[in-house]
Design a protein around this motif. Structure first.
Motif, PDB file in Angstrom:
ATOM      1  N   SER A  69      57.089  28.646  40.494  1.00  0.00           N
ATOM      2  CA  SER A  69      55.860  29.014  39.786  1.00  0.00           C
ATOM      3  C   SER A  69      54.661  28.541  40.607  1.00  0.00           C
ATOM      4  O   SER A  69      54.293  27.356  40.591  1.00  0.00           O
TER       5      SER A  69
ATOM      6  N   ARG B 102      50.853  28.087  41.764  1.00  0.00           N
ATOM      7  CA  ARG B 102      49.520  28.032  41.186  1.00  0.00           C
ATOM      8  C   ARG B 102      48.528  27.481  42.219  1.00  0.00           C
ATOM      9  O   ARG B 102      48.896  26.636  43.049  1.00  0.00           O
TER      10      ARG B 102
ATOM     11  N   GLN C 147      51.037  36.851  45.301  1.00  0.00           N
ATOM     12  CA  GLN C 147      50.380  36.901  44.005  1.00  0.00           C
ATOM     13  C   GLN C 147      48.950  36.390  44.162  1.00  0.00           C
ATOM     14  O   GLN C 147      48.669  35.551  45.028  1.00  0.00           O
TER      15      GLN C 147
ATOM     16  N   THR D 134      46.321  34.078  42.821  1.00  0.00           N
ATOM     17  CA  THR D 134      46.344  32.877  41.990  1.00  0.00           C
ATOM     18  C   THR D 134      45.071  32.763  41.151  1.00  0.00           C
ATOM     19  O   THR D 134      44.145  33.568  41.289  1.00  0.00           O
ATOM     20  N   GLU D 135      45.029  31.731  40.314  1.00  0.00           N
ATOM     21  CA  GLU D 135      43.872  31.516  39.444  1.00  0.00           C
ATOM     22  C   GLU D 135      42.582  31.333  40.232  1.00  0.00           C
ATOM     23  O   GLU D 135      41.494  31.668  39.758  1.00  0.00           O
ATOM     24  N   SER D 136      42.705  30.804  41.442  1.00  0.00           N
ATOM     25  CA  SER D 136      41.518  30.584  42.265  1.00  0.00           C
ATOM     26  C   SER D 136      41.024  31.869  42.927  1.00  0.00           C
ATOM     27  O   SER D 136      39.905  31.917  43.419  1.00  0.00           O
ATOM     28  N   GLY D 137      41.889  32.892  42.955  1.00  0.00           N
ATOM     29  CA  GLY D 137      41.553  34.131  43.658  1.00  0.00           C
ATOM     30  C   GLY D 137      42.197  34.232  45.025  1.00  0.00           C
ATOM     31  O   GLY D 137      42.158  35.289  45.654  1.00  0.00           O
TER      32      GLY D 137
ATOM     33  N   TYR E  30      44.397  26.292  41.675  1.00  0.00           N
ATOM     34  CA  TYR E  30      43.328  26.253  40.689  1.00  0.00           C
ATOM     35  C   TYR E  30      42.395  25.071  40.959  1.00  0.00           C
ATOM     36  O   TYR E  30      42.733  24.169  41.734  1.00  0.00           O
ATOM     37  N   ARG E  31      41.268  25.083  40.277  1.00  0.00           N
ATOM     38  CA  ARG E  31      40.277  24.024  40.476  1.00  0.00           C
ATOM     39  C   ARG E  31      40.488  22.884  39.475  1.00  0.00           C
ATOM     40  O   ARG E  31      40.955  23.095  38.384  1.00  0.00           O
TER      41      ARG E  31
ATOM     42  N   TYR F  38      40.828  29.964  48.612  1.00  0.00           N
ATOM     43  CA  TYR F  38      41.844  28.939  48.868  1.00  0.00           C
ATOM     44  C   TYR F  38      41.194  27.578  49.093  1.00  0.00           C
ATOM     45  O   TYR F  38      41.652  26.557  48.573  1.00  0.00           O
TER      46      TYR F  38
ATOM     47  N   ALA G  72      40.084  25.952  45.844  1.00  0.00           N
ATOM     48  CA  ALA G  72      41.134  25.511  44.927  1.00  0.00           C
ATOM     49  C   ALA G  72      41.480  24.053  45.212  1.00  0.00           C
ATOM     50  O   ALA G  72      41.839  23.706  46.333  1.00  0.00           O
TER      51      ALA G  72
END
Length: 234
Positions: free
Chosen positions: A229, A231, A206, A208-211, A233-234, A56, A59
């Motif tokens: 939605s 998200r 969920q 996320t893309e960052s884990g 992410y980096r 987290y 991200a």
């Protein structure tokens, strides 16, 4: 006609007050007494570990919506800025320096007085709506007090009190956790809700893309609060 209308309105008001009193008597719980210290800090750390707090932190961007998709957010945690949009308004919030914040209606920047109002509204939206997204990651924020409370089932809950920040300092939340530290729900003692101890679900997650884990919805009684939605992410 006016007298009859007045009697009807008075009757409805009395019905609302009576119903509110019944709900308060049935569901209100006093704020529990907690014990602050190392055990509470350890339980808070256990929750953060379960949620992959390091992912987290790494991200940079968070995106979500709230109030059934009416409020939309893109938060840049590095620059500490947020793009908030609702209806045909777009507000670029600078969380470090509010004087740098700007507001538009459509494609046009609004006048100074209206802009101040929109910035204030967007800030209030963000303070509330972001909490429903990242509350577990805020347990060590400045001004927080963590304590252990004993639950009815004999287990221990983590109470977090926010003494500063946001729109309503003084609010308290008791986290109910799985044995591995994963959140199940929290109970609220907040200024805007007169009934203390209402429970909101934190059990729909969920990756996320960052884990990092983030919620996609919350169940609050019969009401479902959807996060849109989500998200990270980096």
């Amino acid at each position: 006609m006016l007298k009859k209308l007045g009697k009807i309105l008075l009757g409805l008001l009395l019905l609302v007050l009576i119903s509110a009193g019944i709900l308060y008597a049935l569901y209100h719980e006093p704020l529990p007494q907690g014990v602050a210290g190392k055990e509470a800090d350890a339980l808070a750390t256990k929750m953060l570990t379960a949620l992959n707090h390091e992912a987290y932190k790494e991200a940079r961007y968070l995106e979500w919506s709230f109030v059934n998709g009416k409020h939309h957010y893109k938060w840049d945690k590095v620059s500490d800025t947020v793009l908030v949009s609702w209806k045909d308004y777009q507000v670029s919030l600078d969380l470090k320096n509010s004087t740098k914040s700007t507001a538009k209606k459509g494609n046009k920047r609004v006048t100074s007085d209206k802009e101040k109002q929109l910035i204030k509204k967007a800030t209030s939206y963000f303070n509330n709506d972001s909490f429903w997204l990242v509350a577990p990651y805020k347990v060590f924020d400045k001004g927080t007090i963590r304590s252990i409370v004993h639950l009815e089932n004999g287990e221990k809950g983590l109470m977090v009190t926010y003494t500063s920040g946001g729109d309503t300092p003084g609010d308290s939340y008791v986290w109910l956790l799985q044995p591995n530290g994963f959140p199940i729900s929290f109970r609220m003692w907040v200024n805007i809700i007169p009934i203390g101890g209402l429970e909101a679900g934190w059990d729909t997650w969920q990756v996320t893309e960052s884990g990092a884990f983030l919620p996609v919805e919350h169940q609050l009684g019969p009401v479902t609060l959807e996060m849109g939605s989500v998200r990270a992410y980096r």
